[in-house]
Design a protein around this motif. Sequence first.
Motif, PDB file in Angstrom:
ATOM      1  N   LEU A   1      30.989  41.262  40.663  1.00  0.00           N
ATOM      2  CA  LEU A   1      30.176  41.388  39.706  1.00  0.00           C
ATOM      3  C   LEU A   1      31.085  42.439  38.585  1.00  0.00           C
ATOM      4  O   LEU A   1      30.818  42.382  37.194  1.00  0.00           O
ATOM      5  CB  LEU A   1      29.053  41.921  39.600  1.00  0.00           C
ATOM      6  CG  LEU A   1      27.825  41.018  40.508  1.00  0.00           C
ATOM      7  CD1 LEU A   1      26.490  41.841  40.701  1.00  0.00           C
ATOM      8  CD2 LEU A   1      27.678  39.619  39.619  1.00  0.00           C
ATOM      9  N   GLY A   2      31.924  43.203  39.156  1.00  0.00           N
ATOM     10  CA  GLY A   2      32.789  44.169  38.332  1.00  0.00           C
ATOM     11  C   GLY A   2      34.052  43.354  37.549  1.00  0.00           C
ATOM     12  O   GLY A   2      34.448  42.357  38.179  1.00  0.00           O
TER      13      GLY A   2
ATOM     14  N   ARG B   1      30.809  32.127  36.785  1.00  0.00           N
ATOM     15  CA  ARG B   1      32.113  31.366  37.241  1.00  0.00           C
ATOM     16  C   ARG B   1      33.040  32.662  37.981  1.00  0.00           C
ATOM     17  O   ARG B   1      33.470  32.374  39.077  1.00  0.00           O
ATOM     18  CB  ARG B   1      32.879  30.763  36.072  1.00  0.00           C
ATOM     19  CG  ARG B   1      32.881  29.380  35.925  1.00  0.00           C
ATOM     20  CD  ARG B   1      33.952  28.571  35.034  1.00  0.00           C
ATOM     21  NE  ARG B   1      34.310  29.342  33.867  1.00  0.00           N
ATOM     22  CZ  ARG B   1      33.594  29.122  32.724  1.00  0.00           C
ATOM     23  NH1 ARG B   1      32.763  28.344  32.636  1.00  0.00           N
ATOM     24  NH2 ARG B   1      34.233  29.927  31.719  1.00  0.00           N
ATOM     25  N   MET B   2      32.907  33.522  37.157  1.00  0.00           N
ATOM     26  CA  MET B   2      33.782  34.721  37.813  1.00  0.00           C
ATOM     27  C   MET B   2      33.101  35.117  39.125  1.00  0.00           C
ATOM     28  O   MET B   2      33.659  35.491  40.004  1.00  0.00           O
ATOM     29  CB  MET B   2      33.627  35.837  36.907  1.00  0.00           C
ATOM     30  CG  MET B   2      34.124  37.223  37.232  1.00  0.00           C
ATOM     31  SD  MET B   2      33.767  38.840  36.320  1.00  0.00           S
ATOM     32  CE  MET B   2      32.452  39.114  36.927  1.00  0.00           C
ATOM     33  N   TYR B   3      31.746  35.284  39.082  1.00  0.00           N
ATOM     34  CA  TYR B   3      31.224  35.521  40.419  1.00  0.00           C
ATOM     35  C   TYR B   3      31.450  34.594  41.518  1.00  0.00           C
ATOM     36  O   TYR B   3      31.896  34.860  42.815  1.00  0.00           O
ATOM     37  CB  TYR B   3      29.771  35.856  40.273  1.00  0.00           C
ATOM     38  CG  TYR B   3      29.181  36.321  41.752  1.00  0.00           C
ATOM     39  CD1 TYR B   3      29.286  37.462  42.100  1.00  0.00           C
ATOM     40  CD2 TYR B   3      28.376  35.334  42.268  1.00  0.00           C
ATOM     41  CE1 TYR B   3      28.644  37.983  43.389  1.00  0.00           C
ATOM     42  CE2 TYR B   3      27.672  35.723  43.303  1.00  0.00           C
ATOM     43  CZ  TYR B   3      27.955  36.917  43.914  1.00  0.00           C
ATOM     44  OH  TYR B   3      27.364  37.528  45.198  1.00  0.00           O
TER      45      TYR B   3
ATOM     46  N   VAL C   1      41.192  41.170  41.756  1.00  0.00           N
ATOM     47  CA  VAL C   1      40.075  41.821  41.433  1.00  0.00           C
ATOM     48  C   VAL C   1      40.541  42.961  41.021  1.00  0.00           C
ATOM     49  O   VAL C   1      41.237  43.902  41.582  1.00  0.00           O
ATOM     50  CB  VAL C   1      38.903  41.778  42.393  1.00  0.00           C
ATOM     51  CG1 VAL C   1      37.973  42.840  42.310  1.00  0.00           C
ATOM     52  CG2 VAL C   1      38.488  40.634  42.698  1.00  0.00           C
ATOM     53  N   GLY C   2      40.224  43.651  39.678  1.00  0.00           N
ATOM     54  CA  GLY C   2      40.655  44.854  39.224  1.00  0.00           C
ATOM     55  C   GLY C   2      42.103  44.637  38.612  1.00  0.00           C
ATOM     56  O   GLY C   2      42.645  43.636  38.731  1.00  0.00           O
TER      57      GLY C   2
ATOM     58  N   GLU D   1      42.201  35.722  36.940  1.00  0.00           N
ATOM     59  CA  GLU D   1      42.632  34.501  37.561  1.00  0.00           C
ATOM     60  C   GLU D   1      43.985  33.861  36.926  1.00  0.00           C
ATOM     61  O   GLU D   1      44.174  33.796  35.818  1.00  0.00           O
ATOM     62  CB  GLU D   1      41.722  33.561  37.094  1.00  0.00           C
ATOM     63  CG  GLU D   1      41.359  32.178  37.889  1.00  0.00           C
ATOM     64  CD  GLU D   1      40.522  31.400  37.395  1.00  0.00           C
ATOM     65  OE1 GLU D   1      40.640  29.909  37.746  1.00  0.00           O
ATOM     66  OE2 GLU D   1      39.284  31.525  37.050  1.00  0.00           O
ATOM     67  N   ILE D   2      44.977  34.010  37.997  1.00  0.00           N
ATOM     68  CA  ILE D   2      46.219  33.409  37.722  1.00  0.00           C
ATOM     69  C   ILE D   2      46.586  32.066  38.394  1.00  0.00           C
ATOM     70  O   ILE D   2      46.630  32.195  39.857  1.00  0.00           O
ATOM     71  CB  ILE D   2      47.273  34.644  37.980  1.00  0.00           C
ATOM     72  CG1 ILE D   2      46.850  35.891  37.322  1.00  0.00           C
ATOM     73  CG2 ILE D   2      48.801  34.207  37.844  1.00  0.00           C
ATOM     74  CD1 ILE D   2      47.789  37.172  37.673  1.00  0.00           C
ATOM     75  N   GLY D   3      46.742  31.248  37.786  1.00  0.00           N
ATOM     76  CA  GLY D   3      46.661  29.834  38.456  1.00  0.00           C
ATOM     77  C   GLY D   3      45.371  29.872  39.499  1.00  0.00           C
ATOM     78  O   GLY D   3      44.384  29.828  38.906  1.00  0.00           O
ATOM     79  N   ASN D   4      45.773  29.636  40.667  1.00  0.00           N
ATOM     80  CA  ASN D   4      44.618  29.283  41.641  1.00  0.00           C
ATOM     81  C   ASN D   4      44.333  30.546  42.417  1.00  0.00           C
ATOM     82  O   ASN D   4      43.540  30.469  43.391  1.00  0.00           O
ATOM     83  CB  ASN D   4      44.693  28.119  42.477  1.00  0.00           C
ATOM     84  CG  ASN D   4      46.025  28.398  43.401  1.00  0.00           C
ATOM     85  OD1 ASN D   4      46.854  29.205  43.124  1.00  0.00           O
ATOM     86  ND2 ASN D   4      46.129  27.282  44.399  1.00  0.00           N
TER      87      ASN D   4
END
Length: 80
Positions: free
Chosen positions: A53-54, A45-47, A66-67, A59-62
């Motif tokens: 991949l790092g 899901r993250m990818y 990254v990082g 995820e904040i709302g929609n």
Amino acid sequence: MQHLKIILYTTPTCPYCKKAKKYFKQLGLKFKEIDVSKDQRGAERMYKKSGQLGVPVIEIGNQVVVGFDKSKIDRILGIN
């Protein structure tokens, strides 16, 4: 302030993941943590959402961060 759902994709050894968790706790915000080293579906899901991949992926709302980009997180949350 907790009007946006926050999901934090992490691994146990990631120092920036720890900083992100600490920051959300300082702000008094609840978040769901998904350890992608143990949760294959969560990692997929993250990818799919971030192309990364790092970790951390936040995820904040929609919106996806990254990082541990504090200024972007603050902007999404409406913090000056």
